[in-house]
Design an enzyme around this catalytic site. Sequence first.
Site, PDB file in Angstrom:
ATOM      1  N   ASP A 167      -9.045  -6.260  -4.401  1.00 25.94           N
ATOM      2  CA  ASP A 167      -8.644  -4.960  -3.840  1.00 25.94           C
ATOM      3  C   ASP A 167      -9.240  -3.855  -4.716  1.00 25.94           C
ATOM      4  O   ASP A 167      -8.842  -3.689  -5.864  1.00 25.94           O
ATOM      5  CB  ASP A 167      -7.120  -4.871  -3.829  1.00 25.94           C
ATOM      6  CG  ASP A 167      -6.603  -3.570  -3.202  1.00 25.94           C
ATOM      7  OD1 ASP A 167      -7.426  -2.681  -2.905  1.00 25.94           O
ATOM      8  OD2 ASP A 167      -5.384  -3.463  -3.006  1.00 25.94           O
ATOM      9  N   SER A 217       0.842  -1.199   0.000  1.00 28.05           N
ATOM     10  CA  SER A 217       0.000   0.000   0.000  1.00 28.05           C
ATOM     11  C   SER A 217       0.882   1.255   0.000  1.00 28.05           C
ATOM     12  O   SER A 217       1.761   1.381  -0.856  1.00 28.05           O
ATOM     13  CB  SER A 217      -0.944  -0.049   1.206  1.00 28.05           C
ATOM     14  OG  SER A 217      -1.912   0.961   1.130  1.00 28.05           O
ATOM     15  N   HIS A 250      -8.130  -4.956  -0.084  1.00 26.69           N
ATOM     16  CA  HIS A 250      -6.832  -4.305   0.100  1.00 26.69           C
ATOM     17  C   HIS A 250      -6.068  -4.907   1.282  1.00 26.69           C
ATOM     18  O   HIS A 250      -4.853  -5.041   1.244  1.00 26.69           O
ATOM     19  CB  HIS A 250      -7.063  -2.813   0.312  1.00 26.69           C
ATOM     20  CG  HIS A 250      -5.795  -2.014   0.351  1.00 26.69           C
ATOM     21  ND1 HIS A 250      -4.932  -1.948  -0.714  1.00 26.69           N
ATOM     22  CD2 HIS A 250      -5.242  -1.248   1.328  1.00 26.69           C
ATOM     23  CE1 HIS A 250      -3.904  -1.167  -0.397  1.00 26.69           C
ATOM     24  NE2 HIS A 250      -4.076  -0.745   0.831  1.00 26.69           N
TER      25      HIS A 250
END
Lengths: 577, 577
Positions: A320, A151, A353
Amino acid sequence: MGSIGIVSPQAMHFAEPLRLQSGAAIGDYTLMYETYGTLNADKSNAVLICHALNASHHVAGHYADQPKSAGWWDNMVGPGKPVDTDRFFVIGVNNLGSCFGSTGPMHTNPATGKPYGATFPVVTVEDWVAAQALLADRLGIECFAAVMGGSLGGMQALAWSIMFPERLRHCIVIASTPKLSAQNIAFNDVARQAILTDPDYRGGDFYEHGVVPKNGLKVARMVGHITYLSNDDMAEKFGRKLRNAAERNDYKFDFGIDFEIESYLRYQGDKFSEYFDANTYLLITKALDYFDPAREHGGNLAKALENTQAQYLVASFSTDWRFSPERSREIVEALLANRRKVTYAEIDAPHGHDAFLLEDVRYMNIVRAYFQRIAADLTLRSDLAFIAHWVGDGAHVLDVGCGDGAMLRYLEQAKRCTGYGVEIADDKVLESTQRGISVIQHDMEQGLGLFADDAFDVVLCLSSLQMMQHVEARLRDIVRVGKEAIVSFPNFAYWPHRAALLKGRMPVSRTLPYQWFDTPNLRYATIYDFKDLAEKCGLEVLEYVALAEGKPVSFLPNLRGSLAVFRLRKRDLVSKA
Amino acid sequence: MGSIGIVSPQAMHFAEPLRLQSGAAIGDYTLMYETYGTLNADKSNAVLICHALNASHHVAGHYADQPKSAGWWDNMVGPGKPVDTDRFFVIGVNNLGSCFGSTGPMHTNPATGKPYGATFPVVTVEDWVAAQALLADRLGIECFAAVMGGSLGGMQALAWSIMFPERLRHCIVIASTPKLSAQNIAFNDVARQAILTDPDYRGGDFYEHGVVPKNGLKVARMVGHITYLSNDDMAEKFGRKLRNAAERNDYKFDFGIDFEIESYLRYQGDKFSEYFDANTYLLITKALDYFDPAREHGGNLAKALENTQAQYLVASFSTDWRFSPERSREIVEALLANRRKVTYAEIDAPHGHDAFLLEDVRYMNIVRAYFQRIAADLTLRSDLAFIAHWVGDGAHVLDVGCGDGAMLRYLEQAKRCTGYGVEIADDKVLESTQRGISVIQHDMEQGLGLFADDAFDVVLCLSSLQMMQHVEARLRDIVRVGKEAIVSFPNFAYWPHRAALLKGRMPVSRTLPYQWFDTPNLRYATIYDFKDLAEKCGLEVLEYVALAEGKPVSFLPNLRGSLAVFRLRKRDLVSKA
C-alpha cells in the site's frame, strides 16, 4: 460461512441541527444505515463499520431485488465471517455529504428549496463521527464492542476512540493513516481540480442543468484508482499488454486506447462518473485532507491519543503506497507511548491500498482472531453483568482480588457503585489504576484488618478464593466487613475436569488454565463443598448458580457449570430480615 | 566553473520527408538545436544531449536578452562542469513534435496550410533518434563521443546505441527505464484524458479558435509533477503546512487552497499550461508509452542490446518512484548479459525523479569522472590519429601487440587499411575479436616466423616493444616482415620518471603505471638509446616525436614527452628511394 442474505437500508431522521467543525450547522438531516445480526440484551455486541471514499451503509448482504448488489465488505461481515453476525450486531452508516442516501449535496436545502450543490457545508471526519454517535444514541447503543474501518473508515474509528473514549471497547484501524501526506493531498487536489475546472461542474449547481461533470469525475477517479493499486499488482495484471492483443499486436499511433491498463482505467472512470456525485467527491477528499487529530496537540499524536480507552487493532499492507505501513506504525507508536493495548499486523499482500477490501488469508485470519477475542470479552462482560444484577444500585463495594478492576469499573459505571479493590499483583494494581478504580495493594492472606466491620454493602471475591491457603479464615473476614458477599470459583466438579481426572491428569480448562505444577489455585471445591463451608462461617446462601460461558446452567449445574457463583448474606441479617 | 554564457539557437531545415515508425511521414521539417564548445579536428568530441518531456534544445547558457533563461541542464553542461564544454562539443536538439521550435503540432502543415494540431503524426523515441542522426550527418559528426539523456532523454540515448551502434562511443542513461510500467502508462493516460476531455481542446484544433485547453494541461501537469517528486521530499518541503499559515492557522472549509502543496502544484500547473502545447503533451506521453526496444525481441532486452558497441553509464536515484532504480538495473542486467562495458551508479538522493536535473555531489562527481574517462579516450584517439597520419591510405598493416585492437580498427575505418593484429593475452584477443579485427594469438617473443618477408606495408609496435626480453631480435623481425615500422614506447627520460628516480624510487606514471616489482616492461629506453638501436638493426629513423597527452612536444622532447614514437623505414628502401 455465508452471506447475511437480503438486507434493507433504514433511514434515521434528525431534526436538531448538527453543529459542524467549520462552524456551520446542518439541520433536518437523515442518515441511512443498515444493521446485521442481533443486538444482545445488554447492547454490548454492537460493531460500527465506517466507510471509505466511495462506499456506503451497504456493508454486507444484498438487496431483495438485486442479487448482484453485495455490500462493499461482504467478505468481511456475515454469519461465520471474520466479523461474525451470529455474535455481533453490525451497523453500517452512510456519512453526511455522501451521495448514497444520507443527506448530501444533491438533496434539497430546506432553507432555499434548491439542491445544496456546492453550498453543502464542508464536513470533517469528526463531524461524521459526531453524527454516527447521535445515531448510536437513537439505537440505544452506549458503548460499541468495536468501531472499525479501512482507509478513511479507519480515520473515523480512530476519531471515535479520541472523541468518545468510553463509547467503544475496541478500535480497528485498517490501511489508514493519522493524517494525509503532502503527496496524498496533492493527488486529492488533482482530482478536485479536474472536477472544479470541468465546465459541466457549473460551480456545483449542475443538478438543475441536467448535466454532470463526467469528464472531471472520470479523471479524478482514474488518478485515485492508480493510487489504490500497487505498482507490482498493476504490472502483473496489466503490464504492457495491448488491448485486443489477439487481433493486432501493434500500436495504434493515435490517442485512443493502446494498452489494457488504459482501457481498464477509463472504464473505471466512466463507470464511477455515472454513479458518483461530483460535490460528494470534493467533500470527501477535503475530509481526508483535513483529518489530523495531532494538529491540536502541536503535531503530537501520542498526546492526541492520551485520553483514549479502547483496545486497538491496527493493520496495514506491505504494498500500500497510498497509506503505507509506515503511516500505520505512526499510530501504533503513539498508542505504545500511551501504553494502550494494541495489536499491529503488517500484512504482506500484493494488492496495494485496495487490499483492505480483498480476500487475503492472513488478513482475514487476523481480523477473525481479533473479533473472537472481542467475543470472549463479551462473555466476560456477561459474567460481570450477571454478577452485577445481585448488587444493589449505589452499593458500597469491596472487590477482593479485583484483578484488572473490570468488575468494579462496571459496577461504578452501570450501577453507580462506590468502593475499593484489593489486589496483590503489581501489574493488576497498575491496570486497575489505569481503569480509574481505587485499588489497595494488599495480600488478602494477611486478612482484611484494615477495613471496619460491616464497612461494605457487598464484598466480592470472584475467582480468587481458590487461591487462598486459609479459605475458612478469609471467608470469615469477608463475613466481618460486608453485609452481603458474592463469591465465585472454578467449579471443580465441572465435567471436563472430571473427564481429565478420569484420564489420570490434573484438569486444564479455560477457568482452570494451569498445570498442576504451576497452579496458583491451592484449593479446589465443588459447589456442594462450598455450600457447607459458607454455612459453617455464618453465611446464608441466598442463591447460587453455575455459569457456563457466562450463562446460568440450570440443568445439572454441578456437572455443566464451569464457574460457581454464590450470593451470600450474614446469618444474623437474614434472621433480622 | 561557470556558465557557457550567451548562446543562440540554430535551425536546420530538412526537405526530404522522414519516414516514421507509424508508417506516416513528415516532410519539410526543421530541427532547432544549440551547440556549446568547439568541435575538434577529427570531430571526435561531440556529445549529444537528448531532452525529456518538457525541455528543449536549450541545454545550457542563456539567451542574450534574457539573463534568467538558463538552459535546463546548465548545472551539468558548461566550462569546467561535468560535461565540460572546454573539452567537448555539446549539441542540444529539440525533438520533432515539440513546442519549442522544431516542427510540431502548432506549425503549419504545408499540405493543408493550417496548423497540424492533432493531425501531427505520432512520433516515437526511435523517430526522434533517426532525425537526430540526420542532424549529426549535417554537422559532419560520424560518431559521438557520447549520447546522453535523463528520463525520456535516457530512452533516446539507449535507442541511439541500438539503432546506430557505431555512431556513439558512450551511452549515458540517467533516471530512465527500458519501458514504461502499467502504472507509468496509467498516469500518462490520466494526463491525456484531462487534456482530451477539456472542451477547449476542440479535437486538437484549438489554435485557430484562440483558446488553449489550459484546465486539461494544468491537471496533466499537476499529476505529472507529483510523480517527479519523492514522497519524502514533498513531505519535507511542504508537509501539511497551510498556505499563509502566519495569517491564520486554520482550515478554510472550502475548495480553495488550504495547503502549501496545493498552492505549489496549482501554480506549477498554471505556469505550465501557459507555455506548453497540449498536442505536444499528448505526443510526448505517447512516445514514452511506446518505447520498448525489447518488444521486437519477445521482451528480451539483452537481445535488443546484442548489437550495441557503446560503453554505458547508467545512473538512477534511490527515491525515484517514477523510474525506480529497479528499472535502471534491468538495463544494466541486459548489458551485463552482453558483456558490455557498463558503469552503474545508484545515487541515494532525496529528490525523486527530478533528481536528475538537480545538484547532487555524488551524482555530479560520477558524471564528471565518467566524462573525464571519455576525455582520456579522446586523448588515446588523438594518439591513434597522430600515428595513423604516418600510415598510407589502404596500407596492409601488421599490428604487433595489438591490445584491444583499437588502433587497427581505427586504421581500417579511417584509412581503409587491411591487416592483422598479433596479441598474446587472452582478454585482448577477445576484445580485438569483438572489435571486428583479424587477430592472431601468438607470443611475439617466439618471433614473427609465420609472416613472409616484406608481407606488410607497415608494421606497428606500439607500447609493447619495452615488454620484450630480446628487443634487438624483435626489432630485426619487424624489419624483415615490413617495409616501414612505427614503434612507440614510454620515454624513460620523461621528466616525472627522472624526478622519481631522483627521489630514489622506480618511476610510476600514467604511461609506466607499474611498480618495479610487477612491471611487464622489461627494458627501458630513452629516445636516444632507441635511435641508436634502430639504426644498428638496419632501420632509418624517418621521424620521431615525443607525445604528451597525445600532442607532439617539440621543445625538449626527451624531457617532456611521455610517449616516444619512431617512424622507421628499412635502410635499403631508403637508399633505393
